[in-house]
Design a protein around this motif. Structure first.
Motif, short mmCIF file in Angstrom:
data_model
loop_
_atom_site.label_atom_id
_atom_site.label_comp_id
_atom_site.label_asym_id
_atom_site.label_seq_id
_atom_site.Cartn_x
_atom_site.Cartn_y
_atom_site.Cartn_z
N LEU A 102 0.83 -1.21 0.00
CA LEU A 102 0.00 0.00 0.00
C LEU A 102 0.86 1.26 0.00
O LEU A 102 0.59 2.21 -0.73
N LEU A 108 -7.22 -2.03 5.03
CA LEU A 108 -6.83 -3.21 4.25
C LEU A 108 -7.88 -4.31 4.30
O LEU A 108 -8.24 -4.79 5.38
N SER A 130 -9.39 -1.17 0.71
CA SER A 130 -8.38 -1.48 -0.30
C SER A 130 -8.92 -2.30 -1.46
O SER A 130 -8.24 -2.47 -2.46
#
Length: 168
Positions: free
Chosen positions: A89, A121, A165
């Motif tokens: 990320l 996430l 995400s």
């Protein structure tokens, strides 16, 4: 789990993802998991270097950078743990890549940090209590001398924690 198989649409549900990559990868962008599988069989895949054995933030960052240089680019990056995913990320952010958008990122472990990253996430949360129960049971079998059989697989439950995400 579904990610990386026909069920990969659950990981990248906005687009119906088709190109799923895994991390870690070696510096040349090749799949380190496949290399480890070859090594376990006593073989070396043609044209491949040594297997990667690191699963830390910096390794996820390296993997993401290598994968984003590939053509065609993957739709989803499936990381073997959340530390790799968090490193990925960061690297994607530094490259100006949109997550989600250019790439969805999925981790494994559901560590606390995964809820606080930006974007948060998406991760697979294994049933850690069940893993511990099975591990203790197998250890007790070994201590008691009842561990004479062939290796066995033990499946434990898990949940897909859909977060930002992957557009969740």
């Amino acid at each position: 789990m579904g990610c990386g198989t026909a069920g990969s649409r659950r990981c990248g549900s906005r687009r119906g993802s088709r190109r799923v990559a895994r991390a870690p990868v070696d510096a040349d962008g090749r799949d380190a998991v496949a290399r480890v599988a070859y090594r376990k069989e006593g073989a070396r895949p043609p044209g491949h270097g040594p297997a990667a054995h690191a699963y830390h933030w910096r390794d996820g960052a390296r993997a993401a950078a290598a994968l984003m240089d590939r053509r065609p680019r993957p739709d989803v990056l499936l990381c073997l743990n959340d530390h790799l995913a968090l490193g990925a990320l960061r690297a994607l952010y530094e490259r100006g890549s949109a997550v989600p958008g250019d790439l969805d990122v999925v981790g494994f472990d559901d560590i606390e940090t995964s809820r606080f990253s930006v974007p948060s996430l998406t991760t697979v949360a294994p049933d850690k209590r069940e893993i511990a129960r099975v591990a203790v049971s197998l250890l007790l079998e070994r201590v008691e001398g009842a561990d004479g059989g062939p290796p066995r697989d033990h499946l434990v439950g898990h949940r897909l924690m859909v977060r930002e995400s992957t557009g969740g």
